[in-house]
Design a protein around this motif. Sequence first.
Motif, PDB file in Angstrom:
ATOM      1  N   ILE A  42       0.833  -1.205   0.000  1.00 24.90           N
ATOM      2  CA  ILE A  42       0.000   0.000   0.000  1.00 24.90           C
ATOM      3  C   ILE A  42       0.868   1.255   0.000  1.00 24.90           C
ATOM      4  CG2 ILE A  42      -1.665   1.314   1.384  1.00 24.90           C
ATOM      5  CD1 ILE A  42      -2.845  -1.495   2.181  1.00 24.90           C
ATOM      6  N   LEU A  43       1.908   1.273   0.820  1.00 26.09           N
ATOM      7  CA  LEU A  43       2.828   2.415   0.879  1.00 26.09           C
ATOM      8  C   LEU A  43       3.602   2.583  -0.433  1.00 26.09           C
ATOM      9  CD1 LEU A  43       4.274   1.993   4.471  1.00 26.09           C
ATOM     10  CD2 LEU A  43       3.082   4.012   3.604  1.00 26.09           C
ATOM     11  N   CYS A  44       4.183   1.498  -0.922  1.00 20.29           N
ATOM     12  CA  CYS A  44       4.998   1.560  -2.137  1.00 20.29           C
ATOM     13  C   CYS A  44       4.194   1.985  -3.359  1.00 20.29           C
ATOM     14  CB  CYS A  44       5.661   0.216  -2.394  1.00 20.29           C
ATOM     15  SG  CYS A  44       6.997  -0.169  -1.262  1.00 20.29           S
ATOM     16  N   ILE A  45       2.981   1.480  -3.471  1.00 19.94           N
ATOM     17  CA  ILE A  45       2.133   1.832  -4.623  1.00 19.94           C
ATOM     18  C   ILE A  45       1.797   3.316  -4.585  1.00 19.94           C
ATOM     19  CG2 ILE A  45      -0.153   1.504  -5.665  1.00 19.94           C
ATOM     20  CD1 ILE A  45       0.118  -1.486  -4.719  1.00 19.94           C
ATOM     21  N   ALA A  46       1.450   3.842  -3.418  1.00 20.77           N
ATOM     22  CA  ALA A  46       1.146   5.281  -3.307  1.00 20.77           C
ATOM     23  C   ALA A  46       2.366   6.109  -3.679  1.00 20.77           C
ATOM     24  CB  ALA A  46       0.681   5.617  -1.894  1.00 20.77           C
ATOM     25  N   GLN A  47       3.523   5.699  -3.194  1.00 24.16           N
ATOM     26  CA  GLN A  47       4.753   6.430  -3.494  1.00 24.16           C
ATOM     27  C   GLN A  47       5.074   6.360  -4.987  1.00 24.16           C
ATOM     28  OE1 GLN A  47       8.232   5.049  -1.418  1.00 24.16           O
ATOM     29  NE2 GLN A  47       9.240   7.015  -1.656  1.00 24.16           N
ATOM     30  N   ALA A  48       4.974   5.184  -5.583  1.00 20.48           N
ATOM     31  CA  ALA A  48       5.280   5.018  -7.004  1.00 20.48           C
ATOM     32  C   ALA A  48       4.286   5.778  -7.886  1.00 20.48           C
ATOM     33  CB  ALA A  48       5.293   3.539  -7.375  1.00 20.48           C
ATOM     34  N   ALA A  49       3.029   5.779  -7.495  1.00 17.07           N
ATOM     35  CA  ALA A  49       2.004   6.468  -8.280  1.00 17.07           C
ATOM     36  C   ALA A  49       2.201   7.978  -8.226  1.00 17.07           C
ATOM     37  CB  ALA A  49       0.613   6.108  -7.771  1.00 17.07           C
ATOM     38  N   GLY A  50       2.615   8.470  -7.074  1.00 18.87           N
ATOM     39  CA  GLY A  50       2.816   9.904  -6.904  1.00 18.87           C
ATOM     40  C   GLY A  50       1.517  10.651  -6.660  1.00 18.87           C
ATOM     41  N   GLN A  51       1.667  11.897  -6.314  1.00 21.56           N
ATOM     42  CA  GLN A  51       0.503  12.728  -5.989  1.00 21.56           C
ATOM     43  C   GLN A  51      -0.469  12.878  -7.145  1.00 21.56           C
ATOM     44  OE1 GLN A  51       1.086  16.399  -3.762  1.00 21.56           O
ATOM     45  NE2 GLN A  51       3.203  15.780  -3.387  1.00 21.56           N
ATOM     46  N   ASP A  52       0.033  12.882  -8.380  1.00 22.73           N
ATOM     47  CA  ASP A  52      -0.842  13.086  -9.540  1.00 22.73           C
ATOM     48  C   ASP A  52      -1.949  12.044  -9.636  1.00 22.73           C
ATOM     49  OD1 ASP A  52       0.464  15.350 -10.308  1.00 22.73           O
ATOM     50  OD2 ASP A  52       1.672  14.368 -11.860  1.00 22.73           O
ATOM     51  N   HIS A  53      -1.661  10.818  -9.240  1.00 27.67           N
ATOM     52  CA  HIS A  53      -2.683   9.773  -9.321  1.00 27.67           C
ATOM     53  C   HIS A  53      -3.795   9.995  -8.287  1.00 27.67           C
ATOM     54  CE1 HIS A  53      -0.463   7.465 -12.227  1.00 27.67           C
ATOM     55  NE2 HIS A  53      -1.419   6.553 -12.225  1.00 27.67           N
ATOM     56  N   PHE A  54      -3.559  10.831  -7.327  1.00 27.11           N
ATOM     57  CA  PHE A  54      -4.575  11.129  -6.318  1.00 27.11           C
ATOM     58  C   PHE A  54      -5.184  12.512  -6.540  1.00 27.11           C
ATOM     59  CE2 PHE A  54      -1.764   7.953  -4.562  1.00 27.11           C
ATOM     60  CZ  PHE A  54      -2.662   7.013  -4.097  1.00 27.11           C
ATOM     61  N   ARG A  55      -4.428  13.421  -7.129  1.00 25.86           N
ATOM     62  CA  ARG A  55      -4.881  14.797  -7.334  1.00 25.86           C
ATOM     63  C   ARG A  55      -5.648  14.965  -8.641  1.00 25.86           C
ATOM     64  NH1 ARG A  55      -0.053  18.054  -6.688  1.00 25.86           N
ATOM     65  NH2 ARG A  55       0.635  16.957  -8.539  1.00 25.86           N
ATOM     66  N   ASP A  56      -5.186  14.351  -9.704  1.00 27.72           N
ATOM     67  CA  ASP A  56      -5.729  14.548 -11.042  1.00 27.72           C
ATOM     68  C   ASP A  56      -7.066  13.825 -11.227  1.00 27.72           C
ATOM     69  OD1 ASP A  56      -6.189  14.808 -13.747  1.00 27.72           O
ATOM     70  OD2 ASP A  56      -4.339  13.832 -14.382  1.00 27.72           O
ATOM     71  N   PRO A  57      -8.124  14.555 -11.613  1.00 27.55           N
ATOM     72  CA  PRO A  57      -9.420  13.916 -11.835  1.00 27.55           C
ATOM     73  C   PRO A  57      -9.373  12.809 -12.896  1.00 27.55           C
ATOM     74  CG  PRO A  57      -9.674  16.300 -11.804  1.00 27.55           C
ATOM     75  CD  PRO A  57      -8.203  16.013 -11.787  1.00 27.55           C
ATOM     76  N   GLY A  58      -8.414  12.859 -13.797  1.00 24.59           N
ATOM     77  CA  GLY A  58      -8.277  11.827 -14.814  1.00 24.59           C
ATOM     78  C   GLY A  58      -7.875  10.470 -14.247  1.00 24.59           C
ATOM     79  N   HIS A  59      -7.340  10.479 -13.035  1.00 25.70           N
ATOM     80  CA  HIS A  59      -6.938   9.246 -12.370  1.00 25.70           C
ATOM     81  C   HIS A  59      -7.893   8.878 -11.234  1.00 25.70           C
ATOM     82  CE1 HIS A  59      -3.125   8.937 -14.474  1.00 25.70           C
ATOM     83  NE2 HIS A  59      -2.896  10.212 -14.221  1.00 25.70           N
ATOM     84  N   ARG A  60      -9.050   9.494 -11.220  1.00 25.83           N
ATOM     85  CA  ARG A  60     -10.011   9.280 -10.120  1.00 25.83           C
ATOM     86  C   ARG A  60     -10.391   7.808  -9.951  1.00 25.83           C
ATOM     87  NH1 ARG A  60     -11.766  10.105  -5.291  1.00 25.83           N
ATOM     88  NH2 ARG A  60     -13.989   9.844  -5.063  1.00 25.83           N
ATOM     89  N   GLU A  61     -10.641   7.120 -11.048  1.00 29.08           N
ATOM     90  CA  GLU A  61     -11.023   5.705 -10.963  1.00 29.08           C
ATOM     91  C   GLU A  61      -9.892   4.871 -10.356  1.00 29.08           C
ATOM     92  OE1 GLU A  61     -14.006   4.231 -11.415  1.00 29.08           O
ATOM     93  OE2 GLU A  61     -14.698   6.287 -11.604  1.00 29.08           O
ATOM     94  N   TRP A  62      -8.648   5.184 -10.754  1.00 26.84           N
ATOM     95  CA  TRP A  62      -7.505   4.462 -10.197  1.00 26.84           C
ATOM     96  C   TRP A  62      -7.400   4.723  -8.689  1.00 26.84           C
ATOM     97  CZ3 TRP A  62      -3.312   5.394  -7.260  1.00 26.84           C
ATOM     98  CH2 TRP A  62      -2.375   4.363  -7.155  1.00 26.84           C
ATOM     99  N   ALA A  63      -7.521   5.985  -8.285  1.00 26.16           N
ATOM    100  CA  ALA A  63      -7.424   6.342  -6.861  1.00 26.16           C
ATOM    101  C   ALA A  63      -8.530   5.659  -6.060  1.00 26.16           C
ATOM    102  CB  ALA A  63      -7.483   7.854  -6.680  1.00 26.16           C
TER     103      ALA A  63
END
Length: 106
Positions: free
Chosen positions: A58-79
């Motif tokens: 869980i930690l490594c995936i969040a770090q590898a994905a970076g903030q953009d995967h959580f901030r960007d609406p285009g990655h909402r489904e992934w988040a």
Amino acid sequence: MRSQVTVTWGEPAAYRIDLEEVQPMPHDQARQWLDEQFTQMGCEPLRATGKVLTVDKILCIAQAAGQDHFRDPGHREWALAYARAASAALAKPVITVDVPGQALAY
């Protein structure tokens, strides 16, 4: 009962994903999703023994994905999938992932 996952890189960069109205992910599917993401993102084990705990994934995936995967609406489904998988894999309704601190709280 409140159900959410928060992924943070510090106070100004905290991303809360509400899971109240979302269908829960089955435990085995959550573990498989985390395993796939861990491999696809090229994550490395955090421990010298090479053992990879669910918390580490869980930690490594969040770090590898970076903030953009959580901030960007285009990655909402992934988040949302990340939050559902983390919640189901740990069987905890409220989780905070502190990326810089390499810690999980629930």
